[in-house]
Structure formats: C-alpha cells, structure tokens
Design an enzyme around this catalytic site. Sequence first.
Site, PDB file in Angstrom:
ATOM      1  N   TRP A   1      -8.231  -3.407   8.300  1.00 47.34           N
ATOM      2  CA  TRP A   1      -7.122  -2.320   8.411  1.00 47.34           C
ATOM      3  C   TRP A   1      -7.463  -1.594   8.785  1.00 47.34           C
ATOM      4  O   TRP A   1      -7.718  -1.512   9.765  1.00 47.34           O
ATOM      5  CB  TRP A   1      -8.200  -1.024   7.613  1.00 47.34           C
ATOM      6  CG  TRP A   1      -8.802  -1.314   5.767  1.00 47.34           C
ATOM      7  CD1 TRP A   1     -10.596  -1.976   5.884  1.00 47.34           C
ATOM      8  CD2 TRP A   1      -8.293  -2.190   4.703  1.00 47.34           C
ATOM      9  NE1 TRP A   1     -10.328  -2.027   4.424  1.00 47.34           N
ATOM     10  CE2 TRP A   1      -9.141  -1.848   3.658  1.00 47.34           C
ATOM     11  CE3 TRP A   1      -6.986  -1.913   4.024  1.00 47.34           C
ATOM     12  CZ2 TRP A   1      -8.808  -3.039   2.012  1.00 47.34           C
ATOM     13  CZ3 TRP A   1      -6.615  -2.648   2.785  1.00 47.34           C
ATOM     14  CH2 TRP A   1      -7.795  -2.606   2.134  1.00 47.34           C
TER      15      TRP A   1
ATOM     16  N   PHE B   1     -14.165  -4.558   9.747  1.00 44.97           N
ATOM     17  CA  PHE B   1     -13.750  -5.069  11.398  1.00 44.97           C
ATOM     18  C   PHE B   1     -12.930  -3.799  12.176  1.00 44.97           C
ATOM     19  O   PHE B   1     -12.493  -3.804  13.366  1.00 44.97           O
ATOM     20  CB  PHE B   1     -13.529  -6.458  11.837  1.00 44.97           C
ATOM     21  CG  PHE B   1     -14.218  -7.751  11.023  1.00 44.97           C
ATOM     22  CD1 PHE B   1     -15.183  -7.496  11.450  1.00 44.97           C
ATOM     23  CD2 PHE B   1     -13.401  -9.365  11.808  1.00 44.97           C
ATOM     24  CE1 PHE B   1     -16.183  -8.324  11.120  1.00 44.97           C
ATOM     25  CE2 PHE B   1     -14.344  -9.720  11.830  1.00 44.97           C
ATOM     26  CZ  PHE B   1     -15.919  -9.429  10.903  1.00 44.97           C
TER      27      PHE B   1
ATOM     28  N   GLU C   1      -9.808   2.634  -5.079  1.00 51.23           N
ATOM     29  CA  GLU C   1      -9.522   3.988  -4.784  1.00 51.23           C
ATOM     30  C   GLU C   1      -8.562   4.906  -5.483  1.00 51.23           C
ATOM     31  O   GLU C   1      -7.250   5.316  -4.932  1.00 51.23           O
ATOM     32  CB  GLU C   1      -9.090   4.516  -3.338  1.00 51.23           C
ATOM     33  CG  GLU C   1     -10.384   4.110  -2.443  1.00 51.23           C
ATOM     34  CD  GLU C   1      -9.967   3.935  -1.529  1.00 51.23           C
ATOM     35  OE1 GLU C   1     -11.244   4.997  -0.179  1.00 51.23           O
ATOM     36  OE2 GLU C   1      -8.734   3.416  -0.632  1.00 51.23           O
TER      37      GLU C   1
ATOM     38  N   ASP D   1       0.982  -1.012   0.128  1.00 49.84           N
ATOM     39  CA  ASP D   1      -0.093   0.333   0.070  1.00 49.84           C
ATOM     40  C   ASP D   1       1.198   1.311   0.132  1.00 49.84           C
ATOM     41  O   ASP D   1       2.219   0.722   0.079  1.00 49.84           O
ATOM     42  CB  ASP D   1      -0.654   0.304   1.064  1.00 49.84           C
ATOM     43  CG  ASP D   1      -2.292   0.561   1.091  1.00 49.84           C
ATOM     44  OD1 ASP D   1      -2.185   2.381   0.354  1.00 49.84           O
ATOM     45  OD2 ASP D   1      -3.433  -0.094   0.833  1.00 49.84           O
TER      46      ASP D   1
ATOM     47  N   HIS E   1      -2.761   2.681  -4.595  1.00 42.57           N
ATOM     48  CA  HIS E   1      -2.652   2.707  -3.156  1.00 42.57           C
ATOM     49  C   HIS E   1      -1.138   1.895  -3.625  1.00 42.57           C
ATOM     50  O   HIS E   1      -0.548   1.088  -2.897  1.00 42.57           O
ATOM     51  CB  HIS E   1      -3.312   1.421  -2.607  1.00 42.57           C
ATOM     52  CG  HIS E   1      -4.204   2.225  -2.435  1.00 42.57           C
ATOM     53  ND1 HIS E   1      -3.844   2.779  -1.078  1.00 42.57           N
ATOM     54  CD2 HIS E   1      -5.406   2.418  -2.476  1.00 42.57           C
ATOM     55  CE1 HIS E   1      -5.456   3.068  -0.845  1.00 42.57           C
ATOM     56  NE2 HIS E   1      -6.005   2.631  -1.536  1.00 42.57           N
TER      57      HIS E   1
HETATM   58  C1  TNX Z   1     -11.155   1.898   2.079  1.00 42.87           C
HETATM   59  S1  TNX Z   1     -11.198  -1.219   1.688  1.00 42.87           S
HETATM   60  C2  TNX Z   1      -9.665   1.476   1.194  1.00 42.87           C
HETATM   61  C3  TNX Z   1      -8.024   1.253   2.296  1.00 42.87           C
HETATM   62  C4  TNX Z   1      -8.469   1.600   3.978  1.00 42.87           C
HETATM   63  C5  TNX Z   1     -10.273   1.325   4.201  1.00 42.87           C
HETATM   64  C6  TNX Z   1      -9.996   1.641   5.772  1.00 42.87           C
HETATM   65  C7  TNX Z   1     -10.192  -0.421   0.443  1.00 42.87           C
HETATM   66  C8  TNX Z   1      -9.983  -1.398  -1.585  1.00 42.87           C
HETATM   67  N1  TNX Z   1      -9.885   0.420   0.516  1.00 42.87           N
HETATM   68  O1  TNX Z   1      -7.177   1.642   1.922  1.00 42.87           O
HETATM   69  O2  TNX Z   1      -8.033   1.241   4.378  1.00 42.87           O
HETATM   70  O3  TNX Z   1     -10.765   2.026   3.489  1.00 42.87           O
HETATM   71  O4  TNX Z   1     -11.667   1.177   6.116  1.00 42.87           O
END
Ligand code: TNX
Length: 750
Positions: free
Chosen positions: A458, A409, A317, A182, A254
């Site tokens: 996460w 979680f 994202e 990440d 990421h």
């Molecule tokens: C979104 S869930 C993200 C993560 C973050 C998380 C925090 C996802 C696919 N991406 O990069 O850690 O929210 O809840």
Amino acid sequence: MRAVFTTIFGLAFSVFGSAQMLIPAPSSTAPGHQIDNLSFTSYSLSDKRLIDEVDVYNQFRTQLNDTPLREESQGDNRLVLRYDADMQNEAYRISAMTGNSVEIAGGESGVFYGLMTLLQWQYAGKSGQISGGEEMHDAPAFAWRGVHLDVSRHFFPISFVKKYIDVLALYKMNTFHWHLTDDQGWRIEIKKYPLLTQIGSSRKETIVDKNFEPFVGDGKPVSGFYTQAEIKEIVQYASQRHITVVPEIEMPGHAQAALAAYPEYSCRKTSSEVLTKWGEGYDVFCTDEKSIRFLEDILDEVFALFPSTYIHIGGDEVSKKRWKECPVCQKNTKDHHLKNEEELQSYFIRQIDAYITQKGRQTIGWDEILEGGLAPNAAVMSWRGVEGGIAAARLKHKVVMSPGTHCYFDHYQGNPHSEPLAIGGFTPVEKVYAYKPIPDSLHGEERNYVQGAQANLWTEYMATEQHVEYMLLPRLCALSEVLWTGDNRPGFADFSKRLRGHFDFLSGLGYHYSPSIFDVSAESVVQMGKAKVDLHSTYSDGEIRYWFVGEDAKGMNTYQGKPILIDTNGILAAQYFENDKAMGHIFTQSFLIHQALGKSITSSIEPSPYYKTGGLPALSDGKAGMMPRVSSEWLGWSGKSPEITIDLGETSSCHTLEVYTLQEENNWIYLPTALEVQLSNDGKKFTTVGSLDAGAVANAYQAGNPLRLSWSDRQARYVKLKATCAPKISEGNPGSGEDAWLFLSELALH
Ligand code: TNX
C-alpha cells in the site's frame, strides 16, 4: 545419471558451492555431471515458443552487462531448453551435459523458472562465475505466490510496473495483484465511462506525512492513469514472465474517486472529491440496480483486458454510514429480508459474484466479504489476520493469506528511528521468512484451500519508485522462499547468507533495497545503577562500531562482544561495518541514568495489555521513548489515571522527577491533564511536593523531552506519581467519544 535426490537439508552444496546463492532455495538437488563454468555463448530450443523465455533471460543478461546468447543448434557451452510433458506446469530440472552445456527441462512455466535459477546461479554469486555440479529438481510449494501494488495512493508509470514485474519474476512469484482503484485515484481507462479517468484519476493535492488533524496538504495537483493499450502491454509483459495480473476494482467501498466522477451511483447523488488524505471515504456505491449495472459494465471491460481467472473486487472497509441513511438501501434491506448493513454488503457482493461467475471468472475479495455471508464462488484474501482465511477454508472456499503481521510490506522493516516514515507496524525480513501460510488450526482437507500468500504494498507513504523498491526488497526474497520452498526451506541463518550475494545482484539490475538487515540491535539490562548494553548484528564477517552522540573525542569503539556499561546520560549509537564500509543504518538509543534506575515500580492500575511490552519495569529501564514512537518503548493507559509508586529500597535524597509522556492526538494519545508527585518514608503517609495542572503540562510539553516536577531536596524512600488521564475525546477529533490514552515511557528521578 539421475542420482538419489536429497532434500535441501542434506545437500552436498559445499562440494560444488553453487546452489548456495539461490533464492528461493531449490526443493532438491543431487550431485550431477561437473561443468567448469556457466558462461554460455549459445542456446538451442526444442520448441519455438521457448524463444519468449530466452528473450527475457537475454534481457536480464544485457542489463547485467553481459552479451545476449545466440541460437546455435550444436556445440559446447550451450544452453538447451525443452518442454517435458511429464513435468508439472511450474516444475523444472537443470542438468549438466558434456561440453559445459546445460539442459533445462520443464513444464509450461517450469523452463522459465529454470532460467531464473540459472541467472541467479550465474550472477548472484559473490565472484560472478561459479562452477555448477548439481542436477537440480525444483517445483513450488504453493500455487499463489503473489505481490500487490497500490497505484491509487501514488501513481507509478508503466515503465516502473514492468521493472516491478521483472523482480517478481526473478524470485519466481507468479501473481501480480494490481490495485487499480481507490478513494484517492482511479487508474484504469474505462471507455464507456470516460469521466472515471478524466475526473477520478486526479486529486488536487496530497496530505503531507501524517498531518490529518489539522490537515496539511502539499498543494500539488497529481494525476495519472493507464490507457487500455498500456494495460494490455503490461498483461502481455507479465505473461511472458509467467505472471498473472489480477486486477482489483474496489467496491462497494474505497470508491470515492469513482463517485467523484459519477455521483449518480452514490447514495446521496451529490458529488464528492477525490480524497486527498489517507483512510477511506464515507461515500460508497449505492446498492441500487443502476450502480450494480454500472459496475458490471466496468467489469466487462476488465474481463476483456485481463485473462486472469480471478478478478479482485475489494470489499474491504466499507463505511455503512450512507447506506444507513439511504432510502433505496434501506428498502433493499427490507425487501430482501436482510438483517443489517453487513448482509446488505453481502447482497451487493453476491450479485457481482454471480456476474463474474457467469462470465467464467472467479471473484476474490478482502476478508470483509465474509461478513453477512460469503458469496457462493468467492475466494477470500485474508488481511485482518488469518481468521478470515481460516473461516473461508472451513467453508470450502479458496484462500490467499496476506495477514498484516507478516505480509504488509508497507510496515517498518527496521527500527522506525532510522527508517523512512511508514504507516506503522514492524515486519522485518526475518519475520516474513518465518511465515507459515497454512495456519496450524486448519486440518486435513481444509488445508488444501490455502492457495498461498501475498505481500501487499500500500503506497500511502511511498511516493517514489525507489521507495517502493526499498519496501519490497529484500522482503520479497524471504516471501519467495516461504512460498516456493515451503516447509523445506533451510532456515533464516542459511537464507541470510545466500541473501548477501543478492544485494549486489539487485543493485546491478538497478533496484534499491533496504539495508535494514545489516542494522545493529541492542539489548540492555540495568545493574547497580548502570545500563549494560549488548549489541547484535545479523552478519558477523565485519564488526560493530559504537560511539556516544556528541562525544566526538571518544571516537568510535569496536564492540568486542562484552556489554557496554553506561553510567551517564547519553545517546548510544552503533553501526555495522565491513571493510570500513558502513552497511546498515545507524542505531541510536538514548539512555537516562538516574536514581530510580532499575528500582521496583508498582501501579494502582496496570497498563493496557496492548501497550505494556516490558511491563512496569520499562518506566525505570533508562530508555526514554524516542520519536517516532515505537510501541515497545511505551506503556499506555486508556481512560485510566494510574498512581505509580517507585520504591528506592532505602531512603535517599531527591529533588526532581522527569516524566516522559506523549501527545499524539491523531492516535488518541493525549497529555495528562494533571501530574502530582508525593514522597513517603514508610509507603503509607505521602506528602505532595510538586504538581502540574493541565495548562502547565501543555505549556511545558515538547515532544521528546520530559515534563519536570521539582522540589527542594528531600529524603524519601517512596516516590509516587499521580497521572490524570485526559477525558473522553471531544467532538471533531479523531476517535471522538472514545477514551483518551495516557502514555508514559520513563520516570527519571534525580
Ligand atoms: C487497509 S488492506 C487497507 C488499505 C490501506 C492499508 C494500509 C486493505 C484491504 N485495506 O486500504 O492502504 O490498510 O496498510
């Protein structure tokens, strides 16, 4: 001997009192041969390969301070294990034999699950040894029973990863999704590109709590990664526990840690740093050929380490900022007749998907990979709700459900006022238990595409191993029953009873868990100028005690089931006790007793539907919002300035209005820039009696305390508050250019 099997609802559990302890609840049992106790001394195997299963079982026994079983081909008190070729891979059957022996027969993974059942049967009971008297027949409802762990935001050593895998196995989960890369750290050794770990696995510091703006870092450099030897060890360890490790290599977003090491694969080719705060970086992989080849090289090493069919490629994202400015990406868009950056993302993922498919594996990615068109062989992990999963199933693609609402979680699992800092949300164990992985809107064939579900951990706000365990447990137990027992699960009341035995079981194995299920909750109504409060706890073996903070003289009271009447300002505290032992966290709620309590309130502008739990009456319910903010306590207006009128019902004298408002600029919540109080006797003609301008508001504001507007005693029936919302958020602040929010929780009149 194989009697008629009943579903879990019709069981004769009370007769034998054994399966009561099991989580997940078995799919069916029938009365079987009675055995007097389950304390075996030996085992025998029908197949040498089963020694792996026994090893794991014995390892748990040792951890629980019991002696490992030894091999013995004959004799009483024996555990007999055998494969049954007629059974499905994950199914098993446990039957009692003469001489206090027990047989577990099952498919390739089934025997192992039978052993995990037996282990709980033996050790998760309140009194330790329980006599068994059922023949049990068990198989899972869902094929993907997953739990994820983010080791990028915080790194955890392999000793912990093993401990984590152990508890997944105990609850019959079969997939460990390892989030290895990440923006904040690259954690997997890639031999061809050593800088990925030499540079990408270290960051110079980490944000403290939620100090984004202004940024506050802890000043402590951190680093960590897994060597390929360690990864092989984990894959092997998991496989012995019938868990598939699905690796995740994030792309194209990421990716800032990777690009800090190899900036040549970014659009700007300039070096960025491994991110020190949470959220995603702008720097993503460029869509040029070179970057795709780089990722394919990485994937080659990933294929060699992980036998998993599914390879997770992230896809979530992805900031499109750099692609919009990048000549190569723009040329790609044009040359390939792509409409926009979403299609460019799809173009990128399709190439990776083709490569993964060509190597005999299957792509899985977060639901953003649907945007711009889903790659032909990709499965979807639905996290932004279930819509992505529904869309993918309709396109006949496989789906794993992991919606934020039930499967995150990293969300709070109890009252945020008494929980350790978390990212937000509210996902208590009961909500997880209620989850149905297959959405009602899917029909017929479409439903078969839902493979199961997965919990995501996460770790932005989980810096220690203990904290990860706390967030995982006992929610894992609830999800395991959702996925294993499926629609036949017996309900939360039954589950919570069984769960009681698991807390000591888990502690015995050295796990931390959240005691939030023991927390007291409260419901209050306003009546005749007083607050009437009812308290509630999940369990009723013990008692709820309550007291008022700071009033020690009153001491603790035992809640008798009748509402508590509150007629002066104070903070009510309550906790659940069993045998004088405090079980959960302390619940607290501050109550404000004032003249407008329970009076009718209207507003020229309704609060936003996103922040209006409880509606306008929340402004006069006696409950001031406490820190940290819990959404249900606050009303919010976005870019709007409401005029709020309290009707006292009769003329009475008043002199002060206390306004509970909030400043949380990271979350776009700003203080009002003006407050004005007006009084009236007829509701038509209002006279201004007090006001605060922006400067006065800013000066007077202290988090958790009200802003006070006072005047000399006046008679009035109507009290109006005009609250001016701050202007659009200025440049350089989170949410710049967007409407600011105005938040209010209580208007206390004196
Ligand atoms: C979104 S869930 C993200 C993560 C973050 C998380 C925090 C996802 C696919 N991406 O990069 O850690 O929210 O809840």
